[in-house]
Design an enzyme around this catalytic site. Structure first.
Site, PDB file in Angstrom:
ATOM      1  N   THR A 192     -31.685  41.609  27.404  1.00 15.32           N
ATOM      2  CA  THR A 192     -32.127  41.245  27.126  1.00 15.32           C
ATOM      3  C   THR A 192     -33.530  41.588  27.675  1.00 15.32           C
ATOM      4  OG1 THR A 192     -34.211  39.090  26.712  1.00 15.32           O
ATOM      5  CG2 THR A 192     -31.612  38.537  28.536  1.00 15.32           C
ATOM      6  N   CYS A 249     -38.801  43.627  23.318  1.00 17.05           N
ATOM      7  CA  CYS A 249     -37.726  41.764  23.526  1.00 17.05           C
ATOM      8  C   CYS A 249     -36.765  42.931  22.710  1.00 17.05           C
ATOM      9  CB  CYS A 249     -38.806  41.449  22.754  1.00 17.05           C
ATOM     10  SG  CYS A 249     -37.665  39.701  22.146  1.00 17.05           S
TER      11      CYS A 249
END
Length: 244
Positions: free
Chosen positions: A95, A209
């Site tokens: 992430t 992202c």
């Protein structure tokens, strides 16, 4: 000659330690990519040697939006230590946002941590580009832990969307993408955000992202898109198969 069925062929592979579940949708992409790339490189029935610690993302999301970053950091360090004890040779945080505590995680373990921003920036620089747009969660777009690394370590100029566009990008990530929802209206909204970054001079756009790649495709942008999920996973395979 390839080994016959039942034979075992020893191949030097480092064990990739994946910190996932943020969200599991993008972590599944990491798992797919690292295994596909190892198979492509080694052929036959080869796949990646990897471990994954997967969070309950509801717990992480609550800490993020409450601003409880110290508590989130403690959880990330615990996950990395679990992977270290399990036999991982290096750690990958699956992430972008949780790289906010990458330095603390690295300091708490005896393994290398492969930072997601570094292979992304290296590809951008290799393409001769310097001014990039950045899409991600509000935390990634607004705080300095990610932008600052791109600027200070890699010499990039980073553009982020305006307030309204940042709100749209963030909302779509948390209300839709991490819940497995892919909405055409949101794809169109992201196209507009990208177009406005390009109007301001962005030569490329970082999908900062790991869920955005589920929504946005290369044809949605007039400039190159740099998908951090794929780039990070591919860099992990390069490290796993290297002799370094």
């Amino acid at each position: 000659m390839e080994p016959s069925v039942g034979e075992w062929k020893s191949v030097a592979q480092k064990v990739i330690g994946l910190i996932g579940g943020m969200s599991w949708e993008s972590s599944a992409e990491y798992y797919r990519i690292v295994n596909e790339r190892v198979r492509d490189r080694l052929g036959g029935l080869h796949s990646a040697r990897c471990l994954m610690w997967s969070f309950d993302f509801a717990e992480i999301e609550a800490l993020q939006h409450a601003g409880r970053w110290d508590d989130a950091t403690a959880l990330m360090i615990d996950a990395a230590r679990r992977l270290e004890r399990g036999g991982a040779d290096f750690v990958v945080i699956c992430t972008n946002t949780m790289h906010r505590m990458a330095d603390q995680v690295q300091a708490a373990i005896g393994l290398p941590l492969l930072h997601i921003a570094d292979p992304t920036a290296e590809r951008i620089r290799a393409a001769g580009l310097r001014r990039v747009g950045l899409l991600g969660t509000a935390f990634t777009m607004e705080q300095d832990f990610y932008k600052g690394r791109l600027v200070q370590k890699h010499g990039l100029e980073v553009l982020v969307p305006d307030d309204a566009d940042r709100s749209t990008v963030h909302r779509v990530i948390y209300d839709e993408l991490v819940q497995g929802r892919i909405e055409e209206a949101s794809r169109q909204a992201y196209r507009g955000v990208i177009a406005r970054l390009v109007e301001r001079g962005a030569e490329a756009v970082i999908l900062g992202c790991t869920e955005i790649m589920l929504l946005v495709r290369p044809e949605d942008s007039p400039v190159p898109l740099y998908d951090t999920t794929a780039i990070h996973a591919e860099a992990a395979v390069e490290l796993a198969l290297s002799t370094r």
